[in-house]
Scaffold this motif. Structure first.
Motif, mmCIF file in Angstrom:
data_model
loop_
_atom_site.group_PDB
_atom_site.id
_atom_site.type_symbol
_atom_site.label_atom_id
_atom_site.label_comp_id
_atom_site.label_asym_id
_atom_site.label_seq_id
_atom_site.Cartn_x
_atom_site.Cartn_y
_atom_site.Cartn_z
ATOM 1 N N UNK A 1 19.648 0.728 -2.685
ATOM 2 C CA UNK A 1 19.119 1.157 -1.391
ATOM 3 C C UNK A 1 17.588 1.089 -1.378
ATOM 4 N N UNK A 2 16.978 1.418 -2.500
ATOM 5 C CA UNK A 2 15.521 1.327 -2.591
ATOM 6 C C UNK A 2 15.069 -0.127 -2.453
ATOM 7 N N UNK A 3 15.777 -1.031 -3.120
ATOM 8 C CA UNK A 3 15.459 -2.450 -3.014
ATOM 9 C C UNK A 3 15.586 -2.909 -1.559
ATOM 10 N N UNK B 1 10.915 4.021 -8.773
ATOM 11 C CA UNK B 1 9.878 3.299 -8.047
ATOM 12 C C UNK B 1 10.090 1.795 -8.227
ATOM 13 N N UNK B 2 9.534 1.023 -7.312
ATOM 14 C CA UNK B 2 9.664 -0.435 -7.340
ATOM 15 C C UNK B 2 8.281 -1.061 -7.350
ATOM 16 N N UNK B 3 8.117 -2.098 -8.168
ATOM 17 C CA UNK B 3 6.795 -2.682 -8.367
ATOM 18 C C UNK B 3 6.874 -4.207 -8.366
ATOM 19 N N UNK C 1 0.806 -1.216 0.000
ATOM 20 C CA UNK C 1 0.000 0.000 0.000
ATOM 21 C C UNK C 1 0.839 1.266 0.000
ATOM 22 N N UNK C 2 2.049 1.197 0.528
ATOM 23 C CA UNK C 2 2.865 2.409 0.611
ATOM 24 C C UNK C 2 4.358 2.090 0.561
ATOM 25 N N UNK C 3 4.853 1.664 -0.585
ATOM 26 C CA UNK C 3 6.285 1.387 -0.703
ATOM 27 C C UNK C 3 7.091 2.681 -0.703
ATOM 28 N N UNK C 4 8.383 2.532 -0.615
ATOM 29 C CA UNK C 4 9.295 3.669 -0.655
ATOM 30 C C UNK C 4 9.668 3.964 -2.107
ATOM 31 N N UNK C 5 9.808 5.247 -2.425
ATOM 32 C CA UNK C 5 10.282 5.678 -3.740
ATOM 33 C C UNK C 5 11.465 6.619 -3.537
ATOM 34 N N UNK C 6 12.253 6.786 -4.593
ATOM 35 C CA UNK C 6 13.363 7.737 -4.573
ATOM 36 C C UNK C 6 13.006 8.895 -5.491
ATOM 37 N N UNK C 7 13.042 10.105 -4.986
ATOM 38 C CA UNK C 7 12.672 11.280 -5.775
ATOM 39 C C UNK C 7 13.653 12.413 -5.526
ATOM 40 N N UNK C 8 14.385 12.775 -6.571
ATOM 41 C CA UNK C 8 15.274 13.938 -6.539
ATOM 42 C C UNK C 8 16.193 13.971 -5.327
#
Length: 286
Positions: free
Chosen positions: A80-82, A118-120, A4-11
């Motif tokens: 790091x996102x993974x 983003x990760x899906x 429902x709320x994964x982590x994303x990397x933005x700027x």
């Protein structure tokens, strides 16, 4: 990873996707002024990273968009996102837009690019061979954007919509010469007369990373590969047809425009060879 709320990397920072924000003046949103890469993650490692980054970098140069990170730092943020999302099998999407700029189509060169990772969850493997149909989606021969994985995917959206309306799994995109280029989201191969064929990039085909791998795998199996233009009625007479993409690998096709397509041992051999590449990738960690 929370569904429902994964982590994303933005700027430059990590956010929960529920609070990550992109400005309303971002040209990626307003004009599709950007590009992206979809990368398979297996055993918590991005697969074929170097090839994806070559295409990503070439695309950014073609569009004149400055990459805000080196490919090395980008890989660090992907890893790091993974780790933060704690999922070992997934699909990573790296999107780069020109960022916020003046209204209109002109650019100043002063825009600050937007970078989103983003990760899906990976797509489900189809339970049976795919059905493909012609669609109204077209691409012009010689279009310089055909080689870029552009943020503007209206042609693919149209092809997918047309296919669903016809009760098919995916749609074929034709070029201005009337030849098949690809599906809405995958490159195309077919077996004919003992030779493996695929449409040439010069037909306005996206140079797929998995397409490149499959050509190498086929050659390693001793299979001749020929890049050749193809009309959809010729596809309907093929010995076998399959499609390739980073998200799904090698997927067999069982029907083209209502005509049943047979099977060929090479399709299974390539699926097995692709799986072996994934296993090797996990073992050596490249």
């Amino acid at each position: 990873m929370s569904s429902t709320d994964p982590v994303a990397f933005l700027n430059g920072d990590f956010f929960l996707t529920s609070i990550a924000q992109i400005p309303v003046g971002d040209r990626g949103f307003l004009y599709g002024d950007g590009l992206y890469e979809t990368i398979r993650v297996h055993d918590a490692r991005p697969f074929l990273w170097e090839w994806h980054m070559m295409r990503f970098t070439d695309g950014a140069v073609s569009l004149g968009i400055t990459q805000p990170q080196t490919t090395e730092s980008l890989l660090g943020n992907v890893n790091e996102l993974i780790r933060r999302n704690s999922i070992s099998e997934s699909v990573i999407r790296i999107a780069l837009s020109r960022g916020v700029g003046e209204r209109g189509y002109g650019v100043t060169g002063e825009e600050q690019p937007t970078l989103l990772i983003t990760q899906h969850s990976p797509p489900t493997t189809p339970a049976k061979p795919l059905s493909l149909v012609n669609t109204s989606a077209r691409v012009a021969i010689g279009d310089p954007l055909a080689k870029v994985k552009s943020a503007n995917k209206l042609g693919s959206i149209l092809a997918k919509r047309d296919a669903v309306a016809q009760g098919a799994d995916d749609g074929l995109i034709l070029n201005s010469d009337g030849n098949v280029t690809e599906t809405s989201s995958a490159n195309l191969f077919w077996m004919e007369g003992g030779t493996l064929h695929t449409p040439p990039v010069s037909d306005s085909v996206l140079p797929g990373v998995t397409r490149r791998l499959v050509i190498e795998l086929a050659s390693a199996l001793g299979q001749t590969v020929r890049e050749e233009s193809v009309a959809s009625d010729r596809l309907q007479q093929a010995d076998a047809v399959f499609v390739t993409s980073a998200a799904t690998g090698v997927i067999a096709v069982g029907q083209v425009n209502g005509c049943a397509i047979g099977t060929h041992p090479l399709v299974y051999q390539l699926q097995n060879a692709y799986d072996a590449e994934l296993a090797q990738h996990a073992a050596v960690g490249y």
